[in-house]
Design an enzyme around this catalytic site. Structure first.
Site, PDB file in Angstrom:
ATOM      1  N   ASP A   1       3.000   5.689  -0.569  1.00 13.77           N
ATOM      2  CA  ASP A   1       1.895   4.745  -0.779  1.00 13.77           C
ATOM      3  C   ASP A   1       0.637   5.143  -0.259  1.00 13.77           C
ATOM      4  O   ASP A   1      -0.273   4.401  -0.522  1.00 13.77           O
ATOM      5  CB  ASP A   1       2.400   3.540  -0.328  1.00 13.77           C
ATOM      6  CG  ASP A   1       2.340   3.602   1.392  1.00 13.77           C
ATOM      7  OD1 ASP A   1       3.053   4.250   1.944  1.00 13.77           O
ATOM      8  OD2 ASP A   1       1.436   2.653   2.104  1.00 13.77           O
TER       9      ASP A   1
ATOM     10  N   ASP B   1       7.304   2.290   5.377  1.00 16.92           N
ATOM     11  CA  ASP B   1       6.274   1.189   5.682  1.00 16.92           C
ATOM     12  C   ASP B   1       5.409   1.160   4.310  1.00 16.92           C
ATOM     13  O   ASP B   1       4.712   2.251   4.076  1.00 16.92           O
ATOM     14  CB  ASP B   1       5.534   1.197   6.713  1.00 16.92           C
ATOM     15  CG  ASP B   1       6.342   1.283   8.166  1.00 16.92           C
ATOM     16  OD1 ASP B   1       7.051   0.095   8.109  1.00 16.92           O
ATOM     17  OD2 ASP B   1       6.137   2.049   8.834  1.00 16.92           O
TER      18      ASP B   1
ATOM     19  N   ASP C   1       9.134   7.054   1.484  1.00 21.38           N
ATOM     20  CA  ASP C   1       8.440   6.406   2.485  1.00 21.38           C
ATOM     21  C   ASP C   1       8.982   5.309   2.902  1.00 21.38           C
ATOM     22  O   ASP C   1       9.401   4.763   1.998  1.00 21.38           O
ATOM     23  CB  ASP C   1       6.793   6.595   2.387  1.00 21.38           C
ATOM     24  CG  ASP C   1       5.967   6.031   3.444  1.00 21.38           C
ATOM     25  OD1 ASP C   1       6.219   6.354   4.951  1.00 21.38           O
ATOM     26  OD2 ASP C   1       5.288   5.039   3.176  1.00 21.38           O
TER      27      ASP C   1
END
EC number: 3.1.3.18
Length: 236
Positions: free
Chosen positions: A173, A13, A11
């Site tokens: 995250d 961001d 991922d």
């Protein structure tokens, strides 16, 4: 599949890069256009993670203002224009990212990105941050017909990068990343410093790390758990 290289799919961001300041800046630009007060950056972790449109929806909800769905695309265009003009005013890679990529690459790993950013925006950010060339594929919300948490977003990213699900690991995250990986039957490492409104451990990733220094060991352990049939046992 001994001839297939192992692949780590990230991922963006909150995983590879700390981008909250610039994303919240773009959101606050949109809110200000509607006469709404800015939201503090410390709210980012409960707002980010599902793409710009979701961020705008969540921002208006946090400000207590109803948002008519027909206005969303216009607001999203304003958000993107502002964000792309300020894409790395405050954004930076998390500590240890480059060193971790170097170590994994030396061990034969390849890399890809699967994000809910728009593809062009993701590529531009990674270029500005100096690492775009490290990834075989950089795929965004608009790359395929589906986006995270649909498993096809991850599976199509793996295919575009030339990898296979049996020799891939996801790193993210948020619940979105973990749900995506589980649905695709790809093991997942979660970082605990990203954008989530609950502890990432609550979503039962296969591994949790607090720094990129720990990524190599986590990925190697998950890869080593592949069965003779070429699958990996991971948390249901």
């Amino acid at each position: 599949m001994p001839d297939t290289f192992p692949l780590v799919v990230f991922d963006l961001d909150g995983t590879l890069a700390e981008t909250a300041g610039d994303l919240m800046g773009a959101l606050n630009h949109v809110l200000a256009g509607d006469g709404l007060p800015p939201l503090p950056v410390d709210q980012a972790r409960s707002l980010l993670g599902a793409g710009g449109r979701a961020l705008i929806r969540r921002g208006f909800a946090s400000a207590g203002r109803p948002l008519a769905e027909e206005r969303l695309e216009g607001l999203f265009a304003a958000f993107l224009a502002f964000y792309e003009a300020h894409i790395a005013d405050h954004s930076h890679l998390f500590p240890g990212v480059v060193a971790s990529l170097d170590r994994l690459e030396a061990q034969g790993y390849a890399f890809a990105v699967c994000t809910n950013k728009m593809e062009g925006t993701a590529k531009r950010l990674l270029e500005v941050l100096g690492v775009a060339g490290r990834f075989r594929a950089i795929c965004g919300q608009d790359t395929f017909a589906v986006s995270k948490p649909q498993p096809g977003a991850l599976l199509d990213t793996i295919a575009l990068a030339g990898g296979t699900p049996e020799r891939s690991v996801m790193v993210g995250d948020s619940r979105t990343d973990i749900d995506t990986a589980k649905a695709a039957r790809v093991p997942v490492v979660a970082v605990d410093f990203g954008y989530t409104d609950r502890p990432v451990q609550d979503f039962a990733p296969d591994r949790v790390i607090g720094h990129f220094d720990a990524l190599d060991e986590a990925v190697a352990d998950l890869m080593a758990r592949r069965s003779p049939e070429g699958t990996i046992a991971f948390k249901a």
